[in-house]
Write an enzyme that holds these catalytic residues in place. Sequence first.
Site, PDB file in Angstrom:
ATOM      1  N   LYS A 237       0.835  -1.218   0.000  1.00 50.67           N
ATOM      2  CA  LYS A 237       0.000   0.000   0.000  1.00 50.67           C
ATOM      3  C   LYS A 237       0.862   1.258   0.000  1.00 50.67           C
ATOM      4  O   LYS A 237       0.573   2.210  -0.723  1.00 50.67           O
ATOM      5  CB  LYS A 237      -0.923  -0.007   1.231  1.00 50.67           C
ATOM      6  CG  LYS A 237      -1.920  -1.147   1.245  1.00 50.67           C
ATOM      7  CD  LYS A 237      -2.920  -0.995   2.382  1.00 50.67           C
ATOM      8  CE  LYS A 237      -2.269  -1.082   3.748  1.00 50.67           C
ATOM      9  NZ  LYS A 237      -1.639  -2.396   3.975  1.00 50.67           N
ATOM     10  N   ARG A 312      -8.973   1.990  10.293  1.00 51.07           N
ATOM     11  CA  ARG A 312      -8.528   0.684  10.765  1.00 51.07           C
ATOM     12  C   ARG A 312      -9.700  -0.211  11.125  1.00 51.07           C
ATOM     13  O   ARG A 312      -9.559  -1.424  11.177  1.00 51.07           O
ATOM     14  CB  ARG A 312      -7.645   0.853  12.008  1.00 51.07           C
ATOM     15  CG  ARG A 312      -6.226   1.266  11.737  1.00 51.07           C
ATOM     16  CD  ARG A 312      -5.509   1.560  13.031  1.00 51.07           C
ATOM     17  NE  ARG A 312      -5.614   0.448  13.966  1.00 51.07           N
ATOM     18  CZ  ARG A 312      -4.665  -0.447  14.171  1.00 51.07           C
ATOM     19  NH1 ARG A 312      -3.546  -0.376  13.489  1.00 51.07           N
ATOM     20  NH2 ARG A 312      -4.822  -1.413  15.048  1.00 51.07           N
ATOM     21  N   ARG A 346      12.281 -10.292   4.107  1.00 51.49           N
ATOM     22  CA  ARG A 346      12.787  -8.920   4.205  1.00 51.49           C
ATOM     23  C   ARG A 346      13.928  -8.859   5.214  1.00 51.49           C
ATOM     24  O   ARG A 346      13.880  -9.471   6.273  1.00 51.49           O
ATOM     25  CB  ARG A 346      11.652  -7.979   4.608  1.00 51.49           C
ATOM     26  CG  ARG A 346      12.058  -6.505   4.640  1.00 51.49           C
ATOM     27  CD  ARG A 346      10.844  -5.606   4.615  1.00 51.49           C
ATOM     28  NE  ARG A 346       9.922  -5.854   5.720  1.00 51.49           N
ATOM     29  CZ  ARG A 346       8.753  -5.252   5.831  1.00 51.49           C
ATOM     30  NH1 ARG A 346       8.356  -4.381   4.923  1.00 51.49           N
ATOM     31  NH2 ARG A 346       7.960  -5.524   6.848  1.00 51.49           N
ATOM     32  N   ARG A 380      13.757  -8.664  11.175  1.00 46.20           N
ATOM     33  CA  ARG A 380      13.083  -8.042  12.308  1.00 46.20           C
ATOM     34  C   ARG A 380      12.133  -9.038  12.964  1.00 46.20           C
ATOM     35  O   ARG A 380      11.561  -9.906  12.319  1.00 46.20           O
ATOM     36  CB  ARG A 380      12.284  -6.814  11.862  1.00 46.20           C
ATOM     37  CG  ARG A 380      13.106  -5.693  11.259  1.00 46.20           C
ATOM     38  CD  ARG A 380      12.237  -4.467  11.053  1.00 46.20           C
ATOM     39  NE  ARG A 380      10.979  -4.826  10.416  1.00 46.20           N
ATOM     40  CZ  ARG A 380       9.917  -4.027  10.363  1.00 46.20           C
ATOM     41  NH1 ARG A 380       9.963  -2.853  10.941  1.00 46.20           N
ATOM     42  NH2 ARG A 380       8.822  -4.404   9.751  1.00 46.20           N
ATOM     43  N   ARG A 391      -0.691 -10.976  12.899  1.00 44.49           N
ATOM     44  CA  ARG A 391      -1.136  -9.692  12.353  1.00 44.49           C
ATOM     45  C   ARG A 391      -2.189  -9.895  11.264  1.00 44.49           C
ATOM     46  O   ARG A 391      -3.148  -9.124  11.162  1.00 44.49           O
ATOM     47  CB  ARG A 391       0.062  -8.932  11.789  1.00 44.49           C
ATOM     48  CG  ARG A 391       1.013  -8.392  12.853  1.00 44.49           C
ATOM     49  CD  ARG A 391       2.332  -7.962  12.264  1.00 44.49           C
ATOM     50  NE  ARG A 391       2.178  -6.936  11.261  1.00 44.49           N
ATOM     51  CZ  ARG A 391       3.138  -6.585  10.413  1.00 44.49           C
ATOM     52  NH1 ARG A 391       4.306  -7.193  10.448  1.00 44.49           N
ATOM     53  NH2 ARG A 391       2.920  -5.632   9.524  1.00 44.49           N
TER      54      ARG A 391
END
Length: 436
Positions: A237, A312, A346, A380, A391
């Site tokens: 996004k 949200r 990542r 991370r 999530r």
Amino acid sequence: MGTSGADQSGSLDHVGRYEEALARFADGLQELHIDCDAPAFRDIAEKAKNAGRVNLSVSAISEALSGRRLPSIDFTLELVRQLSGNDAVIQQKWRDQWRATKQLQRRAQPTLRERRRAQSARSEISAEEVEDLRTQEIALRREVERLQEEARAASFLISKAHADAERVIASAREEAARILASADKNLLRVRNHAAELLHAADEALGRSLSREEAPIETLRNRSSLRLVLLGPPGAGKGTQAAFLAKYLQVPHISLGDLLRHHIGKQTDLGRYARDRLNRGKLLEDELTLQMVLRRLKNSDAQRGFILDGLPRNVHQAALAADSVQIDTALEIAVPEQETLLRLTNRRVCTRDSSHVYHLIYNPNKSGDTCDICGAPIYLREDDSEGLIRQRLAVYRQLASPVVDFYKERGIVSTISGMGKVHEVTERAIKALAVIA
């Protein structure tokens, strides 16, 4: 004696592993608490009490989230249920994590008990032990005096070594200058490469869209272009918002950027937001909307904007609908497996978090170090598979009703987020032109 030393080392290792596992356990509960809009502890306790299963007191919840103790399995599962709903996958994940932490606690328990006994014993020192300590102090002072004499005798050798140290320092400075120059070249190379990619993406999109009736121009000529971007973590996004804002000539308004702006400027809202975030809480929906509406009053947002990160939940969507008209809600859809592929691969530089790599799509060329500054790169904790699945579960719970909210108004357009960046941008512009 060697076996005893190995046992002691193993016991200390058990304690360290348990303490690390307990800290991760508490951090996971805090992340879950924040992702679920950080409900007040008393609200969680009241809901658990009404459910009639396990009593969750405010103090016990605070201890669990701060890592002061490991709660019981029933307490843990009820707390997770209150935060994320009765999701069997999430429940099983937390049941497994609790069992692993409990097992480490049992292994560390004997050492912890012995440590407490030793601390208690050290608090009671007899007069005889005090006299022994004084004798040892005298002996140590004499030893210090002897060492000082040896140090003075060695001063000549130190002076001689000083010249050698100067030569080593000079050599090190030359090497540091060489490394810095190399880093500057690498940085320039990376920046040039990024500029080439952006130029190529612009040209590719321009060639693709020029074959039709220029949907970009159609959108640019619209009197109202108020967009909301929707999509799961890792959908791209932020990347698409930046490109669309450039092509459509409207500002990209990110909720995260607004928060950082107010906190950095130390506005009243920024100070309040920082205090809330430091206490593990999110901003109330009304204040979040107030911050966004204040930004929308700027002159650059009068014709349109691209909202990223808001709303949200359905409550925020309903509040926004009362104050500002949304023309289109663009949903970028990617399969869950693609989200996991994008985020778990990542890697981020430990020295500068803006240096980001991807093991598949954008691998670095220096092994486990950053191509730009040479610092180590790492995965991370937020990009671990377990936290990403968590999530995604929270996103599905909160975002699906938001999509339905806009579908009822007939303004949702869904596109695939798969493929190259410019291909996704092309789909987005065509979809926006059609729904207009």
